[in-house]
Design a protein around this motif. Structure first.
Motif, short mmCIF file in Angstrom:
data_model
loop_
_atom_site.label_atom_id
_atom_site.label_comp_id
_atom_site.label_asym_id
_atom_site.label_seq_id
_atom_site.Cartn_x
_atom_site.Cartn_y
_atom_site.Cartn_z
N GLY A 1 0.80 -1.21 0.00
CA GLY A 1 0.00 0.00 0.00
C GLY A 1 0.84 1.26 0.00
N GLY A 2 0.23 2.37 -0.40
CA GLY A 2 0.89 3.67 -0.29
C GLY A 2 1.61 4.15 -1.52
N ASP B 1 -5.91 -0.12 -0.32
CA ASP B 1 -5.93 1.35 -0.29
C ASP B 1 -5.95 1.86 1.14
OD1 ASP B 1 -5.97 1.62 -3.08
OD2 ASP B 1 -8.15 1.30 -3.12
N ARG B 2 -6.53 1.04 2.05
CA ARG B 2 -6.66 1.45 3.44
C ARG B 2 -6.25 0.31 4.36
NH1 ARG B 2 -11.01 2.70 0.71
NH2 ARG B 2 -12.12 0.88 1.53
N TRP C 1 2.73 -5.84 6.35
CA TRP C 1 2.38 -4.68 5.54
C TRP C 1 3.65 -4.10 4.92
CZ3 TRP C 1 -2.77 -3.20 5.16
CH2 TRP C 1 -3.65 -3.84 6.05
N GLY D 1 4.96 -0.85 2.40
CA GLY D 1 4.53 0.36 1.72
C GLY D 1 5.34 1.58 2.12
N SER D 2 4.79 2.74 1.78
CA SER D 2 5.45 4.00 2.11
C SER D 2 5.36 4.25 3.62
CB SER D 2 4.77 5.15 1.36
OG SER D 2 3.43 5.30 1.80
N ASP E 1 4.27 6.89 5.16
CA ASP E 1 2.98 7.48 5.52
C ASP E 1 1.90 6.40 5.63
OD1 ASP E 1 4.13 9.96 5.57
OD2 ASP E 1 3.46 10.53 3.56
N PHE E 2 1.87 5.50 4.67
CA PHE E 2 0.87 4.44 4.68
C PHE E 2 1.05 3.54 5.90
CE2 PHE E 2 -0.48 0.10 3.57
CZ PHE E 2 -1.81 0.33 3.24
N GLU F 1 -0.33 4.94 9.08
CA GLU F 1 -1.77 4.73 9.17
C GLU F 1 -2.09 3.30 9.60
OE1 GLU F 1 -4.29 6.89 8.87
OE2 GLU F 1 -2.70 8.41 8.82
#
Length: 320
Positions: free
Chosen positions: A9-10, A37-38, A49, A51-52, A54-55, A58
């Motif tokens: 994600g992200g 996406d979330r 997980w 990803g970036s 920021d992602f 979250e």
């Protein structure tokens, strides 16, 4: 049984789809790969997980102390970070190595037993490697295949223009430290076959112990989902008797000449001794000259479709 999952994600959708497809193809059926996406879209506890930053922030806010791998814009020198600007193969190797620190990788649940095919004989290690790789390519047309080369100075790196990287010596050292190591972190891909690179220093093969071979066989057998393991054995090493005991098929490659006949006779005696039988059970294959006028993985396709491939198919399909 725990459902092991990787969720990306992200990043832009095209990038994540490309990476997810590659990771999914390399991991087989043991670990599923998806895109979210979330953070709320992940469901099971066995998720890592990726990803970036920021992602993943979250993710941690939404799901608590989750296992995360950062795909960073630059090298961060962190154990939970991988620089995204690398080949898919390199990303896979680094991601699966970190994944193995989060979860014990599931042991394979197979309906069919993994089959080991061992190729050896009094031919050059380069010819042995070329024919074994051709056999692996043919088997890969219908099943997941691991090509394991236990030959010193096999010529693989130069012949197929392979990058230097992790090899058998790295996997052996890792297994000595921790027998639960996931072998996939040391497996690379060449066309349609997965392979473990022979040691850069051929002396390492002579330093393998019986325990090293036992751990290697156990790890591949229990923690990978390959249908076939095609093994090129250039010379006897400690633990090679275990390979002959394990093998469902043994191909003894031969060439014309009294010198080669005498050498292969002794190979056959050793195989029989290893298996505790009067006869070796090895299938003798008269190997024609294998040509290569250039380097690159395109050679595999030429051999696969040419006379060498036709010869390999005859034996692989069970015809003598």
């Amino acid at each position: 049984m725990q459902n092991n999952t990787i969720i990306l994600g992200g990043f832009e959708t095209v990038y994540m789809k490309k990476l997810a497809l590659y990771l999914g193809s390399r991991m087989g059926e043991q670990i599923s790969v998806g895109i979210a996406d979330r953070p709320s879209e992940g469901e099971n506890d066995g998720t890592v997980w990726i990803g970036s930053e920021d992602f993943l922030e979250e993710v941690k806010k939404s799901r608590g102390d989750s296992n995360c791998i950062i795909l960073s814009e630059e090298e961060l020198n962190r154990e939970d970070s991988v620089c995204r600007y690398q080949s898919c193969e390199r990303l896979y190797q680094q991601i699966i190595a970190i994944y193995g620190r989060f979860y014990a990788v599931p042991e394979t649940m197979r309906s069919q037993k993994q089959k080991w095919i061992v190729l050896t004989g009094c031919v050059t290690t380069s010819e042995l490697s070329a024919f074994a790789a051709t056999c692996a390519m043919i088997l890969a047309e219908r099943s997941r295949v691991l090509y394991l080369n236990l030959s010193g100075c096999s010529g693989m790196e130069k012949l197929f223009l392979l990058d230097k990287g992790v090899d058998l010596s790295d996997l052996t050292e890792a297994l000595r430290r921790d027998e639960t190591v996931y072998p996939e972190a040391y497996v690379r891909q060449m066309e349609d076959i997965n392979y473990i690179m022979p040691p850069a220093n051929p002396m390492i093969l002579s330093e393998l112990t019986e325990e090293d071979m036992a751990r290697l066989i156990e790890a591949i057998g229990r923690r990978t989902d390959y249908r076939y393991v095609v093994t090129a054995l250039g010379s006897a090493c400690r633990g090679s008797d275990r390979l002959f005991q394990l093998a469902s098929r043994i191909f003894l490659l031969t060439e014309k000449g009294h010198l080669k006949d005498c050498g292969n006779s002794e190979w056959s005696d050793f195989i029989a001794l290893s298996r505790g039988t009067k006869e070796s059970g090895a299938e003798r294959i008269a190997l024609p000259k294998i040509e290569a006028d250039s380097s690159g993985t395109h050679l595999l396709h030429g051999w696969q479709e040419g006379a060498i491939g036709q010869l390999a198919r005859i034996y692989l399909e069970g015809e003598k």
